[in-house]
Design a protein around this motif. Structure first.
Motif, PDB file in Angstrom:
ATOM      1  N   GLN A  38       1.178   4.193  -2.675  1.00 26.26           N
ATOM      2  CA  GLN A  38       1.126   5.583  -2.215  1.00 26.26           C
ATOM      3  C   GLN A  38       2.429   6.501  -2.889  1.00 26.26           C
ATOM      4  N   ARG A  51       1.719   6.950  -6.457  1.00 27.20           N
ATOM      5  CA  ARG A  51       0.714   7.989  -6.582  1.00 27.20           C
ATOM      6  C   ARG A  51       1.089   9.407  -6.484  1.00 27.20           C
ATOM      7  N   LYS A  86       0.853  -1.243   0.067  1.00 26.10           N
ATOM      8  CA  LYS A  86       0.076  -0.026  -0.026  1.00 26.10           C
ATOM      9  C   LYS A  86       0.864   1.219  -0.129  1.00 26.10           C
ATOM     10  N   HIS A  87       1.838   1.268   0.901  1.00 25.65           N
ATOM     11  CA  HIS A  87       2.764   2.330   0.952  1.00 25.65           C
ATOM     12  C   HIS A  87       3.536   2.405  -0.541  1.00 25.65           C
TER      13      HIS A  87
END
Ligand code: HEC
Length: 162
Positions: free
Chosen positions: A44, A47, A40-41
């Motif tokens: 991120q 992103r 998930k990081h």
């Protein structure tokens, strides 16, 4: 003497922090926590780099060739990483207890070829981006859209829609 006391106090404070955060982690334990958090990081970070480039294209941030090239190269480097360690089998959102923690759909494993196809589209799009982002704002604009599409292409099929 004073210094020693201060040092002792400081290390006690550090020890207390470690104990507290260790305790919290133990409460939230679920299977593949480290892997799920890492990916998930990772997402991120990609992103973040995308948002910097998006702001330059939209004119919300001044185009800067050096920064654009850096962000684009970051995105391509991320796409090139061997990420298999962060995506172990059994860490999808259909697994008991994982629904609240991950949006990865089981299809990412059961349709692995389909998943890798999306991955390849992302790899190719970031490669084009890395080759052009530092040339001019126009070059950046021409290649950024395809990258955004490649993110969405994978999310549409393999990430839980909210
Ligand atoms: C090959 C598939 C694939 C590609 C390509 C992909 N993603 Fe993802 N992404 C996922 C999956 C699967 C998840 C869910 C991960 C989880 O919750 O465990 C995710 C989650 C995310 C998240 C949410 C992370 C969080 O904190 O919950 C963001 C943000 C994200 N992706 C951004 C991007 C961006 C930006 C790109 C393109 C530059 C991209 N992704 C490309 C598969 C992909």
């Amino acid at each position: 003497m004073k210094l020693t006391i201060r040092k002792t106090m400081a290390s006690l404070a550090v020890a207390a922090t470690v104990l507290v955060s260790g305790g919290l982690q133990a409460e939230e334990k679920y299977p593949f926590k480290n892997e799920i958090e890492a990916r998930k990081h990772f997402m991120q970070v990609t992103r973040f780099n995308l948002s910097v480039l998006g702001a330059m294209v939209k004119g919300n941030r001044e185009y800067n060739a050096e920064l654009a090239a850096a962000a684009a190269n970051n995105m391509h480097a991320l796409a090139k990483m061997d990420n298999s360690l962060m995506w172990p089998k059994g860490s999808d959102n259909a697994v008991d207890g994982l629904k609240a923690h991950t949006d990865a759909l089981p299809d990412a494993w059961s349709d692995f070829d389909g998943y890798m196809e999306k991955h390849k589209a992302w790899l190719d799009a970031t490669k084009n981006l890395a080759a052009s982002a530092g040339k001019s704002k126009d070059d950046l604009r021409k290649t950024l859209g395809a990258v955004g599409k490649s993110c969405k292409g994978c999310h549409d099929d393999f990430k839980q829609q909210k």
